[in-house]
Write an enzyme that holds these catalytic residues in place. Structure first.
Site, PDB file in Angstrom:
ATOM      1  N   LYS A  13       1.191  -0.597  -0.056  1.00 16.07           N
ATOM      2  CA  LYS A  13       0.284  -0.158   0.105  1.00 16.07           C
ATOM      3  C   LYS A  13       0.627   1.052  -0.140  1.00 16.07           C
ATOM      4  O   LYS A  13       1.843   1.230   0.211  1.00 16.07           O
ATOM      5  CB  LYS A  13      -0.461   0.018   1.270  1.00 16.07           C
ATOM      6  CG  LYS A  13      -1.904   1.242   1.003  1.00 16.07           C
ATOM      7  CD  LYS A  13      -3.141   0.027   0.176  1.00 16.07           C
ATOM      8  CE  LYS A  13      -4.922   0.654   0.405  1.00 16.07           C
ATOM      9  NZ  LYS A  13      -5.465  -0.813  -0.261  1.00 16.07           N
TER      10      LYS A  13
HETATM   11  N1  GLU Z   1      -6.670   0.127  -3.485  1.00 11.01           N
HETATM   12  C1  GLU Z   1      -8.003  -1.246  -4.255  1.00 11.01           C
HETATM   13  C2  GLU Z   1      -7.496  -2.420  -2.886  1.00 11.01           C
HETATM   14  O1  GLU Z   1      -8.147  -1.742  -1.176  1.00 11.01           O
HETATM   15  C3  GLU Z   1      -7.151  -1.831  -5.352  1.00 11.01           C
HETATM   16  C4  GLU Z   1      -5.736  -2.400  -5.376  1.00 11.01           C
HETATM   17  C5  GLU Z   1      -5.218  -3.409  -6.195  1.00 11.01           C
HETATM   18  O2  GLU Z   1      -6.402  -3.349  -7.361  1.00 11.01           O
HETATM   19  O3  GLU Z   1      -4.101  -3.199  -6.144  1.00 11.01           O
HETATM   20  O4  GLU Z   1      -7.840  -3.691  -2.926  1.00 11.01           O
END
Ligand code: GLU
Length: 418
Positions: free
Chosen positions: A107
């Site tokens: 993240k």
């Molecule tokens: N931010 C989204 C999540 O929390 C998508 C993450 C992604 O597609 O890599 O799942």
């Protein structure tokens, strides 16, 4: 690693330990999963439109890469800190594992309020952030994506900055890009659609589809909430209340979501929509309904309001909207909670499809993408549902059991270097 010990991170660490004990997993492997593999904090000096220079802080955290390159979004929000990003990175490891995608978890985030920045400032901030984390990301290393406060445009800038540095076009470095530059059809609506498919899986498997339509409350009306509402509305259910950061609206007979979307296009908020009464976010959460779907930030259902929740099932469209204490209270009231790592995995599933398409330079039809999304979500839902019955446990515990066991197995097979 004292720096990341926020409430959000400690909560995820405790969940990991709880599942490790419950499943008798190797303590030495759990120890290796308690902290992120790699974290980076960067300083982002940006020339603002008024000529002043302002310094922002950015983060990228890779929790684990035993099953594949790290994967996860980038959040633009004023609450972002190392603890939150680390907690969310750990959740991405479990989410990718539960969906059986060949990814680890990551993240990122920038501590800022994107609504207060001009487009030019946002672009400069994004490009500087990309250049600062450049060594850490890449199609084989770590693939960012949109999250709260970022969007397709953001991903386009990251892809362009990264490609410029390397001297050629590298679309596979991020997912959630505009379709014209290597994004996938279906990615924009994927998380919301996945939340709707999960809700339908609950209707069929938990509520035995005994009613013609179900009453649904949605908190948060960004990309996830609005698409979930649209899909559920099209499935014939009644969306009785929705809210955004400015406030909410309620209509016990159901809100016409197509009309509401037109209203939002003009006014940028749900407030003031015809045929509805205003309602606060706090009131909305405690409405009587079949499904309560929080789709905004974390920690909205806490020990302060959990005993007032009247929904039959809470579907976590957001990451971590239910605190651990609230979790216990809801379960004691026999309210089912479908965890985010299952319910909101639609986004990362189509991100996976996007990454595969970018790498192969071969693109699929939207119909095929949505069909495969639905299939993968149903497969994981059935696995978790089966385990809740087998182990007489709740959905979060069952989902984490499957996800953590897979990651632990990968770590065991790879061994410990050196
Ligand atoms: N931010 C989204 C999540 O929390 C998508 C993450 C992604 O597609 O890599 O799942």
């Amino acid at each position: 690693m004292k720096e990341m010990m926020s409430d959000a991170f400690l909560m995820e660490q405790r969940q990991l330990e709880r599942i490790g004990d419950l499943m008798n997993l190797d303590k030495n492997i759990i120890e290796r999963l308690k902290f992120p593999k790699r974290t980076l904090i960067v300083s982002l000096p940006i020339k603002m439109d008024n000529g002043e220079t302002k310094c922002f802080t950015g983060y990228r955290v890779q929790h684990d890469t035993a099953r594949g390159p790290a994967k996860g979004g980038i959040r633009y929000n004023s609450e972002v800190d190392l603890g939150e990003v680390s907690a969310l990175a750990m959740l991405m490891t479990w989410k990718c594992s539960l969906m059986n995608l060949p990814f680890g978890g990551a993240k990122g985030g920038i501590c800022c309020n994107p609504n207060e920045l001009s487009l030019g400032e946002l672009e400069r901030l994004t490009r500087r952030y990309t250049s600062e984390i450049l060594q850490m990301i890449g199609p084989e290393k770590d693939i960012p994506a949109p999250d709260v406060g970022s969007n397709e445009k953001t991903m386009g800038w990251i892809m362009d900055t990264y490609s410029n540095y390397h001297g050629y076009c590298i679309p596979g470095v991020v997912t959630g890009k505009p379709v014209e530059i290597g994004g996938s059809l279906g990615r924009r609506q994927a998380t919301g659609a996945g939340v709707a498919y999960t809700t339908r899986n609950c209707i069929n498997n938990i509520l035995n589809n005994s009613k013609e339509h179900y009453d649904i409350v949605i908190q948060g009306f960004g990309n996830v909430g609005s698409n979930a509402a649209k899909y559920l509305h099209d499935m014939g259910h009644k969306i009785i209340a929705v809210s955004d950061v400015f406030g909410g609206i309620y209509n016990k007979n159901g809100i016409n979501i197509d009309e509401l979307l037109k209203h939002i296009e003009k006014t940028k908020k749900v407030e003031g929509f015809k045929d509805s009464t205003p309602i606060t976010n706090e009131e909305l959460l405690i409405l009587e309904c079949d499904f309560l779907i929080p789709c905004a930030l974390g920690n909205v259902i806490t020990k302060n309001n959990a005993d007032k929740i009247k929904a039959k099932i809470v579907v976590e469209g957001a990451n971590g909207p239910v605190s651990s204490e609230a979790d216990e209270i809801l379960l004691s009231k026999n309210i089912k909670i479908i965890p985010g790592i299952l319910a909101n995995a639609g986004g990362v599933i189509v991100s996976y499809f996007e990454w595969v398409q970018d790498i192969q330079r071969l693109f699929w039809e939207e119909e095929e993408i949505m069909k495969n999304l639905e299939r993968l979500m149903a497969k994981s839902f059935n696995e978790v549902h089966k385990l809740t019955i087998e182990k007489k446990t709740d959905y979060r515990t069952a989902a984490l059991m499957i996800a953590i066991e897979r990651v632990a197995k990968a770590k065991e097979l790879r061994g410990l270097y050196p």
